[in-house]
Design a protein around this motif. Structure first.
Motif, short mmCIF file in Angstrom:
data_model
loop_
_atom_site.label_atom_id
_atom_site.label_comp_id
_atom_site.label_asym_id
_atom_site.label_seq_id
_atom_site.Cartn_x
_atom_site.Cartn_y
_atom_site.Cartn_z
N GLY A 3 0.80 -1.21 0.00
CA GLY A 3 0.00 0.00 0.00
C GLY A 3 0.84 1.26 0.00
N GLY A 4 2.14 1.17 -0.09
CA GLY A 4 2.98 2.35 -0.17
C GLY A 4 3.27 3.01 1.17
N ASN A 5 2.86 2.42 2.28
CA ASN A 5 3.08 3.01 3.59
C ASN A 5 4.36 2.49 4.26
N LEU A 6 5.16 1.76 3.52
CA LEU A 6 6.37 1.18 4.08
C LEU A 6 7.54 2.14 3.82
N GLY A 7 8.08 2.70 4.89
CA GLY A 7 9.20 3.61 4.74
C GLY A 7 9.64 4.12 6.09
N GLY A 8 10.79 4.75 6.13
CA GLY A 8 11.28 5.32 7.38
C GLY A 8 11.53 4.30 8.45
N TRP A 9 10.95 4.55 9.62
CA TRP A 9 11.17 3.67 10.77
C TRP A 9 10.56 2.29 10.57
N THR A 10 9.44 2.22 9.87
CA THR A 10 8.79 0.93 9.64
C THR A 10 9.68 0.01 8.82
N GLY A 11 10.29 0.56 7.78
CA GLY A 11 11.20 -0.23 6.95
C GLY A 11 12.43 -0.66 7.72
#
Length: 73
Positions: A3-11
């Motif tokens: 969904g494109g919400n993967l980035g920053g701290w989550t990644g």
């Protein structure tokens, strides 16, 4: 897929979890070899200071004699 919400701290957290899952058996060996490398490095630095080579590189060639013989022919 995500969904494109993967980035920053989550990644970063996801990457850390994957590394821990698949590389966990090799982590103690990695830490041991890193510790041995640091011990050798510190020993070499200490030996360099004791030998008095702190101002020069060990791999450089000695300087040539400064006398010029080309003008005395």
């Amino acid at each position: 897929m995500f969904g494109g919400n993967l980035g920053g701290w989550t990644g970063l957290i996801l990457l850390l979890v994957v590394i821990l899952l698949f590389a966990a058996p090799k982590l103690p060996q990695l830490a041991r070899s890193l510790g041995q490398s640091m011990t050798i490095f510190k020993k070499e630095i200490k030996n360099k200071d004791i030998d008095g080579e702190s101002g020069t590189d060990a791999g450089t060639a000695p300087k040539a004699d400064s006398t010029d013989t080309s003008s005395s022919k």
